[in-house]
Design a protein around this motif. Structure first.
Motif, PDB file in Angstrom:
ATOM      1  N   LYS A 102       0.943  -1.294   0.030  1.00  0.00           N
ATOM      2  CA  LYS A 102      -0.136   0.000   0.065  1.00  0.00           C
ATOM      3  C   LYS A 102       0.886   1.316  -0.061  1.00  0.00           C
ATOM      4  N   GLY A 103       0.065   2.487  -0.198  1.00  0.00           N
ATOM      5  CA  GLY A 103       0.759   3.763   0.044  1.00  0.00           C
ATOM      6  C   GLY A 103       2.038   3.723  -0.854  1.00  0.00           C
ATOM      7  N   HIS A 104       3.035   4.307  -0.109  1.00  0.00           N
ATOM      8  CA  HIS A 104       4.408   4.675  -0.994  1.00  0.00           C
ATOM      9  C   HIS A 104       4.948   3.423  -1.546  1.00  0.00           C
ATOM     10  N   TRP A 105       4.526   2.289  -0.834  1.00  0.00           N
ATOM     11  CA  TRP A 105       5.044   0.772  -1.511  1.00  0.00           C
ATOM     12  C   TRP A 105       4.232   0.410  -2.645  1.00  0.00           C
ATOM     13  N   ALA A 106       3.190   0.823  -2.916  1.00  0.00           N
ATOM     14  CA  ALA A 106       2.190   0.375  -3.834  1.00  0.00           C
ATOM     15  C   ALA A 106       2.617  -0.270  -5.235  1.00  0.00           C
ATOM     16  N   LYS A 107       3.717   0.643  -5.530  1.00  0.00           N
ATOM     17  CA  LYS A 107       4.466   0.144  -7.073  1.00  0.00           C
ATOM     18  C   LYS A 107       5.403  -0.975  -6.907  1.00  0.00           C
ATOM     19  N   ASN A 108       5.574  -1.619  -5.693  1.00  0.00           N
ATOM     20  CA  ASN A 108       6.413  -2.634  -5.585  1.00  0.00           C
ATOM     21  C   ASN A 108       5.846  -3.865  -5.354  1.00  0.00           C
ATOM     22  N   GLY A 109       4.670  -3.609  -5.143  1.00  0.00           N
ATOM     23  CA  GLY A 109       3.563  -5.089  -4.741  1.00  0.00           C
ATOM     24  C   GLY A 109       3.871  -5.453  -3.234  1.00  0.00           C
ATOM     25  N   LYS A 110       3.141  -6.463  -2.856  1.00  0.00           N
ATOM     26  CA  LYS A 110       3.195  -7.003  -1.501  1.00  0.00           C
ATOM     27  C   LYS A 110       4.478  -7.680  -1.225  1.00  0.00           C
ATOM     28  N   PHE A 111       5.316  -7.432  -0.194  1.00  0.00           N
ATOM     29  CA  PHE A 111       6.289  -8.076   0.193  1.00  0.00           C
ATOM     30  C   PHE A 111       6.217  -9.132   0.973  1.00  0.00           C
ATOM     31  N   LYS A 112       5.887 -10.162   0.277  1.00  0.00           N
ATOM     32  CA  LYS A 112       5.130 -11.462   1.404  1.00  0.00           C
ATOM     33  C   LYS A 112       6.484 -12.142   2.063  1.00  0.00           C
ATOM     34  N   GLY A 113       7.701 -11.779   1.559  1.00  0.00           N
ATOM     35  CA  GLY A 113       8.823 -12.599   2.263  1.00  0.00           C
ATOM     36  C   GLY A 113       9.261 -11.885   3.568  1.00  0.00           C
ATOM     37  N   LEU A 114       8.780 -10.735   3.784  1.00  0.00           N
ATOM     38  CA  LEU A 114       9.419  -9.783   4.749  1.00  0.00           C
ATOM     39  C   LEU A 114       8.820 -10.499   6.160  1.00  0.00           C
ATOM     40  N   ARG A 115       9.791 -10.506   7.081  1.00  0.00           N
ATOM     41  CA  ARG A 115       9.682 -10.943   8.334  1.00  0.00           C
ATOM     42  C   ARG A 115      10.212 -10.095   9.490  1.00  0.00           C
ATOM     43  N   THR A 116       9.478 -10.119  10.536  1.00  0.00           N
ATOM     44  CA  THR A 116       9.652  -9.315  11.792  1.00  0.00           C
ATOM     45  C   THR A 116      10.884 -10.174  12.550  1.00  0.00           C
ATOM     46  N   VAL A 117      11.759  -9.360  13.164  1.00  0.00           N
ATOM     47  CA  VAL A 117      12.721 -10.142  14.117  1.00  0.00           C
ATOM     48  C   VAL A 117      12.474  -9.567  15.583  1.00  0.00           C
ATOM     49  N   TYR A 118      12.420  -8.161  15.692  1.00  0.00           N
ATOM     50  CA  TYR A 118      11.942  -7.973  17.082  1.00  0.00           C
ATOM     51  C   TYR A 118      11.820  -6.213  17.184  1.00  0.00           C
ATOM     52  N   GLU A 119      10.792  -5.940  17.964  1.00  0.00           N
ATOM     53  CA  GLU A 119      10.372  -4.745  18.077  1.00  0.00           C
ATOM     54  C   GLU A 119      11.266  -4.054  19.230  1.00  0.00           C
ATOM     55  N   LEU A 120      11.854  -2.613  18.188  1.00  0.00           N
ATOM     56  CA  LEU A 120      12.608  -2.005  18.951  1.00  0.00           C
ATOM     57  C   LEU A 120      12.059  -0.921  19.792  1.00  0.00           C
ATOM     58  N   TYR A 121      12.605   0.355  19.673  1.00  0.00           N
ATOM     59  CA  TYR A 121      11.772   1.568  20.458  1.00  0.00           C
ATOM     60  C   TYR A 121      10.882   2.740  19.647  1.00  0.00           C
ATOM     61  N   THR A 122      10.126   3.361  20.209  1.00  0.00           N
ATOM     62  CA  THR A 122       9.170   4.373  19.432  1.00  0.00           C
ATOM     63  C   THR A 122      10.013   5.473  18.995  1.00  0.00           C
ATOM     64  N   GLU A 123       9.862   5.862  17.777  1.00  0.00           N
ATOM     65  CA  GLU A 123      10.446   6.877  17.076  1.00  0.00           C
ATOM     66  C   GLU A 123       9.353   8.142  16.929  1.00  0.00           C
ATOM     67  N   ALA A 124       9.696   9.274  17.118  1.00  0.00           N
ATOM     68  CA  ALA A 124       8.784  10.384  17.276  1.00  0.00           C
ATOM     69  C   ALA A 124       8.861  11.166  15.849  1.00  0.00           C
ATOM     70  N   VAL A 125       7.777  11.823  15.171  1.00  0.00           N
ATOM     71  CA  VAL A 125       7.649  12.689  14.210  1.00  0.00           C
ATOM     72  C   VAL A 125       8.208  13.859  14.853  1.00  0.00           C
ATOM     73  N   THR A 126       9.268  14.182  14.410  1.00  0.00           N
ATOM     74  CA  THR A 126       9.980  15.370  14.914  1.00  0.00           C
ATOM     75  C   THR A 126      10.447  16.642  13.887  1.00  0.00           C
TER      76      THR A 126
END
Ligand code: GLU
Length: 332
Positions: A102-126
């Motif tokens: 979706k969105g900014h990625w729509a042109k690349n198609g769904k990235f079904k091979g993507l996998r999460t390893v670990y949740e890091l920290y929260t980033e702030a819109v600055t």
């Protein structure tokens, strides 16, 4: 006799040594290229720290990490999809777009091979603005010179989101510049920029140095709209402590904005035992990361997190290696 003995011993030693070294080289070394971020940012630093932690054990594990500088989240995801990277760091919103195509990625198609390893920290819109620009709220951006970040960064999409909270588009600005935060800092110092965006975990060292030296900077607050928080399963209300940035000209103790989790990510092509090993080292070295990168203070081992926290904002499934590790630690 003595001579003979030493010859025998040294021949024995030589054979033993070559068996040992042959044994080591027989363990094929796997190198994982990791997409990080721009020097001065936290992603870049985290890449170096993770490589240090993992590469200390290469002789035992056969795993080596090589971090690469990039523009940020989208560059890292693209590198993973193209097979150029095997590890990376991304914001949750960019992960969501890549997983769902979706969105900014729509042109690349769904990235079904993507996998999460670990949740890091929260980033702030600055958003850092000069005092002279008079930018105090989102509505003040009209006609101003603003750096929105580059295409490969998560910063860029968040800058657009932030402007949209007060119905502004890049075309409403005096100048909408596609430059990254380090370039923006230079332009601001030269008096050529009114404000720049940076989605980053706090406190960030480079930002801290800049704000203290520059002396006339403030941060612009944002209010996430209701639609944003209900549609997007990753944005949350957040704030930045003003005390983390000596010299900041804001009144008040904190700057309201919105936050996004960040993740360590990989692909399903990387074998489970490699990600398992990296996950194990990562968790055993949490104190080292926290000492060297302040935003990492937020990161807890899985046992100390609720199920909701472990999965919050995660779109791509966890990698098999991490599932195995979590199971071992009694987490489902
Ligand atoms: N969140 C940023 C991005 O993807 C990068 C932040 C950092 O380098 O620490 O654009």
């Amino acid at each position: 006799m003595y001579h003979k003995l030493t010859t025998v011993t040294s021949v024995f030693l030589l054979v033993a040594l070559s068996i040992i070294s042959w044994g080591y080289s027989a363990q094929a070394e796997t190198t994982l290229i990791m997409g990080t971020g721009l020097p001065g940012g936290n992603y870049y630093k985290l890449g170096q720290l993770l490589a240090d932690a993992v590469n200390k054990y290469t002789a035992q594990t056969g795993i080596r990490i090589k971090p690469r500088p990039t523009d940020g989240s989208f560059s890292n995801l693209k590198g993973l999809q193209d097979g150029e990277f095997q590890l990376g760091i991304t914001q949750a919103d960019a992960e969501y777009m890549a997983w769902n195509g979706k969105g900014h990625w729509a042109k690349n198609g769904k990235f079904k091979g993507l996998r999460t390893v670990y949740e890091l920290y929260t980033e702030a819109v600055t958003c850092v603005a000069t005092v002279e620009s008079g930018i105090k709220t989102c509505a003040d951006f009209r006609g101003k010179r603003v750096a929105l970040g580059t295409e490969g960064s998560g910063t860029h999409i968040n800058a657009l989101e932030a402007l949209s909270t007060c119905w502004l588009k890049p075309s409403d600005l005096g100048q909408a510049l596609s430059v990254n935060p380090p370039q923006a800092v230079k332009l601001m110092t030269q008096g050529k920029l009114d404000a720049f965006f940076y989605t980053v975990g706090h406190p960030n060292n480079q930002l801290r140095k800049f704000i203290a030296n520059y002396g006339r900077a403030s941060m612009v607050p944002f209010m996430p709209t209701k639609a944003m928080s209900s549609q997007a399963p990753y944005y949350q209300k957040y704030f930045i402590w003003a005390s983390d940035y000596p010299g900041l000209r804001n009144h008040g103790m904190k700057v309201d904005t919105f936050g996004i989790p960040s993740f360590l990510v990989t692909t399903d092509k990387v074998p489970a035992k490699i990600i398992y090993e990296i996950g194990r080292i990562f968790l055993s070295q949490l104190e080292y990361f926290k000492r060297n990168l302040p935003p990492m203070r937020e990161v807890d081992p899985p046992e100390r997190q609720s199920k909701r926290d472990l999965h919050w904002g995660v779109s791509a499934p966890f990698h098999e290696g991490i599932k195995k590790l979590s199971k071992e630690r009694g987490i489902r």
